[in-house]
Design a protein around this motif. Structure first.
Motif, PDB file in Angstrom:
ATOM      1  N   VAL A   1       9.513  12.365  -4.918  1.00  0.00           N
ATOM      2  CA  VAL A   1       7.633  13.156  -3.824  1.00  0.00           C
ATOM      3  C   VAL A   1       6.627  12.715  -4.765  1.00  0.00           C
ATOM      4  CG1 VAL A   1       6.385  15.181  -3.526  1.00  0.00           C
ATOM      5  CG2 VAL A   1       9.308  14.786  -3.546  1.00  0.00           C
ATOM      6  N   TYR A   2       6.900  12.338  -6.455  1.00  0.00           N
ATOM      7  CA  TYR A   2       5.450  11.625  -6.609  1.00  0.00           C
ATOM      8  C   TYR A   2       5.982  10.209  -7.116  1.00  0.00           C
ATOM      9  CZ  TYR A   2       2.356  11.677 -10.377  1.00  0.00           C
ATOM     10  OH  TYR A   2       1.551  11.115 -11.246  1.00  0.00           O
ATOM     11  N   VAL A   3       6.950  10.010  -7.847  1.00  0.00           N
ATOM     12  CA  VAL A   3       7.259   8.231  -7.901  1.00  0.00           C
ATOM     13  C   VAL A   3       7.189   7.310  -7.411  1.00  0.00           C
ATOM     14  CG1 VAL A   3       8.340   6.824  -9.184  1.00  0.00           C
ATOM     15  CG2 VAL A   3       7.944   8.945 -10.361  1.00  0.00           C
ATOM     16  N   VAL A   4       8.040   7.557  -6.002  1.00  0.00           N
ATOM     17  CA  VAL A   4       7.789   6.709  -4.828  1.00  0.00           C
ATOM     18  C   VAL A   4       6.963   6.803  -4.203  1.00  0.00           C
ATOM     19  CG1 VAL A   4       8.936   5.722  -3.099  1.00  0.00           C
ATOM     20  CG2 VAL A   4      10.207   6.794  -4.491  1.00  0.00           C
ATOM     21  N   PRO A   5       6.299   7.825  -3.800  1.00  0.00           N
ATOM     22  CA  PRO A   5       4.217   7.320  -2.692  1.00  0.00           C
ATOM     23  C   PRO A   5       3.182   6.549  -3.537  1.00  0.00           C
ATOM     24  CG  PRO A   5       5.915   9.670  -2.860  1.00  0.00           C
ATOM     25  CD  PRO A   5       6.459   8.678  -3.847  1.00  0.00           C
ATOM     26  N   THR A   6       3.659   7.148  -5.538  1.00  0.00           N
ATOM     27  CA  THR A   6       2.466   6.029  -5.778  1.00  0.00           C
ATOM     28  C   THR A   6       2.798   4.491  -6.476  1.00  0.00           C
ATOM     29  OG1 THR A   6       2.775   8.256  -7.620  1.00  0.00           O
ATOM     30  CG2 THR A   6       1.757   5.736  -8.440  1.00  0.00           C
ATOM     31  N   PHE A   7       4.108   4.237  -5.715  1.00  0.00           N
ATOM     32  CA  PHE A   7       4.275   2.889  -5.592  1.00  0.00           C
ATOM     33  C   PHE A   7       3.954   2.091  -4.779  1.00  0.00           C
ATOM     34  CE2 PHE A   7       6.483   3.298  -9.776  1.00  0.00           C
ATOM     35  CZ  PHE A   7       6.187   1.830 -10.296  1.00  0.00           C
ATOM     36  N   SER A   8       4.321   3.169  -3.749  1.00  0.00           N
ATOM     37  CA  SER A   8       3.989   2.741  -2.115  1.00  0.00           C
ATOM     38  C   SER A   8       2.696   2.626  -1.026  1.00  0.00           C
ATOM     39  CB  SER A   8       4.722   3.495  -0.955  1.00  0.00           C
ATOM     40  OG  SER A   8       4.122   4.819  -1.791  1.00  0.00           O
ATOM     41  N   GLN A   9       2.232   3.558  -2.589  1.00  0.00           N
ATOM     42  CA  GLN A   9      -0.216   2.900  -2.195  1.00  0.00           C
ATOM     43  C   GLN A   9      -0.431   1.666  -2.712  1.00  0.00           C
ATOM     44  OE1 GLN A   9      -1.961   6.464  -3.714  1.00  0.00           O
ATOM     45  NE2 GLN A   9      -3.708   5.830  -3.174  1.00  0.00           N
TER      46      GLN A   9
END
Length: 401
Positions: A186-194
């Motif tokens: 919910v938090y780490v993967v979306p940060t990397f994807s951005q």
């Protein structure tokens, strides 16, 4: 256990309406008729799950019942009559039982036997407890009956506490693992994807698949939660039906490794209850019918009821139980010895000890295996997520090199 509303006729010609907990309507009808009562009407109370959720079913914990019986035993052993013993208990610090005990006191003061006064509150006092008090009144040794029931409560609650303690640490591990994986998704993967989206570079297929999955998960999270609540509610409603409860209980019994443990736990409770009831002076058939509900499993209860019929027809208990494959051969041999020597009460208690020891050993093996398994699965999942998200960085580093 389902609640049934009954209209019954007593031996003195009165017609009264009461509510009872029972495994099934047929078993409740048979039990009431064995007590000399005439059953005019018997129906299952509707919408029971709403009553339970709203807290309208007044119940007390085993701890409160144990404390009450310990106080009552001390006062009776001191020579106090029942009425004075109840007065003394009511004068002590208030508790959940006080409101009910006040009504019980008034009934006893009006000349009603203690067991009948308890029987008017079936939501509070278990049927097994009421039957034990009735047996104590018949034999004239109420303190001994209460002492036996106290020992039964202590042993069953102590064993239940061991089960909860054994599963506590694995439950914590599963909760932490689920929280860690949820945080990554919910938090780490979306940060990397951005960050990757701003760079505009092509992503490896595993990384793109993970980013798409987390985006889908975040977008439809509330929908999944709503579906989960609806599914849980529908499952609970279905489980309340007779067919649903039977199907769930069959899955419990048939489940690999967990099934034998659940069966042993149910049989351990049944044998200890039966030992307590027989020790109170209750006849074998009536004691068996009272103890069936402690199995808390429709599949096992159905099999045991067929064994009860065989005992009623004159068969030995060990032979009847052997026909339904409820106990292993060693336990059946122990029970047969108890029947032969006239010490069935003690032998049933020994069988319960045997099953409880087996359950403790099995749980120790299960928890020992579960803990590293959870750690390995958590490590693999978290490691896969982290490596997948770092693949683009590894690719860039390889290109620069």
């Amino acid at each position: 256990m389902p609640i049934f509303t009954c209209k019954i006729g007593t031996s003195d010609g009165k017609i009264i309406a009461r509510e009872y907990d029972a495994v099934s309507a047929d078993l409740l009808r048979q039990t009431l008729e064995d007590q000399g009562l005439t059953v005019f009407e018997l129906r299952k109370k509707p919408l029971q799950f709403l009553l339970e959720k709203g807290g309208r079913r007044r119940r007390i914990s085993a701890k409160d019942l144990l404390l009450f019986n310990q106080e009552l035993l001390v006062l009776l052993k001191a020579g106090l009559p029942i009425l004075q013993a109840l007065d003394t208990i009511l004068e002590s610090e208030g508790g959940k039982l006080n409101e009910v005990l006040s009504m019980v006191r008034e009934d006893v003061k009006g000349g009603m036997p203690l067991s009948v006064a308890f029987e008017r509150h079936p939501r509070v006092f278990p049927h097994l407890y009421i039957a034990s008090i009735q047996a104590g009144e018949r034999t004239g040794d109420l303190p001994q009956t209460i002492r036996r029931y106290i020992a039964f409560l202590k042993r069953t609650e102590g064993f239940r506490g061991k089960i909860i303690a054994a599963m506590f640490y694995p439950a914590i591990l599963i909760t932490v693992a689920a929280a860690a994986i949820s945080l990554l998704l919910v938090y780490v993967v979306p940060t990397f994807s951005q960050i990757y989206a701003e760079s505009g570079s092509a992503l490896p297929v595993p990384t793109q698949m993970l980013i798409n999955f987390t985006g889908f998960l975040r977008h439809y999270l509330l929908v999944f939660i709503g579906i989960g609540f609806l599914a849980a509610g529908a499952f609970r409603r279905w489980k309340e039906t007779e067919s649903g409860r039977f199907a769930v209980d069959r899955m419990k019994v048939k489940a690999p490794f967990i099934g034998p443990i659940a069966t042993r736990y149910a049989v351990a409770g049944f044998t200890r209850t039966l030992s307590t009831v027989l020790g109170s002076g209750i006849p074998i058939v009536e004691a068996l019918r009272m103890s069936v509900g402690t199995l808390n499993n429709r599949v096992l209860e159905r099999g045991l009821l067929s064994a009860v019929i065989r005992v009623e027809e004159g068969s030995k208990l060990s032979v009847a139980l052997e026909s339904i494959k409820l106990m292993p051969p060693l336990a059946l041999r122990m029970l047969s010895v108890g029947e032969t020597t006239g010490s069935m009460e003690e032998m049933l208690s020994d069988i319960s000890d045997y099953f409880e020891d087996e359950i403790e050993r099995n749980l120790q093996v299960l928890t020992t295996a579960i803990e590293p398994a959870i750690m390995i699965v958590m490590g693999v999942v978290i490691g896969t997520i982290i490596v997948t998200m770092y693949l683009p960085i590894f690719k860039i580093a390889g290109t620069v090199g």
